[in-house]
Design a protein around this motif. Structure first.
Motif, PDB file in Angstrom:
ATOM      1  N   ASP A 147      59.670  53.056  34.028  1.00 15.63           N
ATOM      2  CA  ASP A 147      60.223  54.267  34.649  1.00 15.63           C
ATOM      3  C   ASP A 147      61.316  53.954  35.661  1.00 15.63           C
ATOM      4  N   SER A 148      62.003  52.838  35.482  1.00 15.65           N
ATOM      5  CA  SER A 148      63.112  52.479  36.365  1.00 15.65           C
ATOM      6  C   SER A 148      64.433  52.651  35.630  1.00 15.65           C
ATOM      7  N   GLY A 186      51.738  44.695  34.092  1.00 15.25           N
ATOM      8  CA  GLY A 186      52.183  44.558  35.475  1.00 15.25           C
ATOM      9  C   GLY A 186      53.339  45.468  35.833  1.00 15.25           C
ATOM     10  N   GLY A 187      53.461  46.578  35.142  1.00 16.42           N
ATOM     11  CA  GLY A 187      54.537  47.515  35.439  1.00 16.42           C
ATOM     12  C   GLY A 187      55.894  47.098  34.926  1.00 16.42           C
TER      13      GLY A 187
END
Length: 222
Positions: free
Chosen positions: A187-188, A144-145
């Motif tokens: 990627d945060s 889910g990211g």
């Protein structure tokens, strides 16, 4: 003979001696506040076990460090005590040791923390500490990211007041033991986590009334 393994033996012996000394001081003499003993033991034992795994798998040739400036902030409490802090780390080092085929990373963090009290207390009503803790991190994908991770470590702190709130800590030098979990979007630059911090002098001097802070932390990569 495998020269890489032979060259790594002195380093491993040094790691093991350091871990043994740390275990005797941080684990053997640490006292937790009532109800926090299991959490304190989990933090110390898991930190030492992870550092042992890192030492056993140490390979300087496979250790990769990169510049990664991160700032963090947190708030926590334990009984009559409150804590707010800011942290700074400048490097992430990917180590040879792996768990579930995912590498462990080393993130040394320098922090400054402000302590305050709630209600009537017998000791100082405020204090500050500066701590340096080499945190070990492990992350994995959750779907889910999202990614999840665990961090842990044992370091040192200098406390401005030996007795704060209703705790008699006797010395300004303290061990700072950490355990936490976090979530971060893939990627945060952000991480949001739940953290635990055990502060004790390791029985260098009695009385040694520990503090067990539990709270939230937020980290941002610049």
């Amino acid at each position: 003979m495998n020269t890489n393994h032979a060259a790594g033996r002195p380093a491993r012996r040094g790691w093991r001696l350091a871990l043994a000394a740390l275990a005797l001081s941080a684990a053997g003499g640490a006292h937790a506040t009532p109800g926090a003993e299991a959490l304190k033991l989990t933090t110390v034992v898991s930190s030492l076990a992870t550092w042992g795994w890192v030492a056993w798998n140490w390979d300087g040739a496979q250790t990769r460090c990169e510049r990664a400036t991160r700032v963090s902030g947190w708030g926590a409490r334990d009984g009559e005590l409150r804590q707010a802090g800011l942290g700074l780390s400048l490097h992430d080092c990917t180590l040879a040791a792996r768990v579930a085929d995912t590498p462990i990373t080393l993130q040394p963090i320098l922090s400054a923390n402000a302590w305050s009290t709630h209600g009537a207390v017998s000791g100082a009503s405020s204090a500050q500490d500066v701590a340096l803790v080499p945190l070990l991190r492990w992350r994995t994908g959750l779907g889910g990211g999202l990614m999840g991770g665990v961090h842990l470590g044992i370091g040192g702190a200098i406390l401005s007041e030996p007795n704060i709130g209703n705790r008699e800590k006797s010395t300004m030098w303290q061990f700072s033991d950490h355990l936490g979990v976090h979530l971060e979007p893939v990627d945060s630059a952000w991480r949001l986590g739940l953290s635990y911090r055990h502060v004790s002098n390791g029985n260098i001097r009695e009385p040694n009334q520990a503090v067990d802070f539990v709270g939230l932390n937020l980290e941002f990569k610049l």
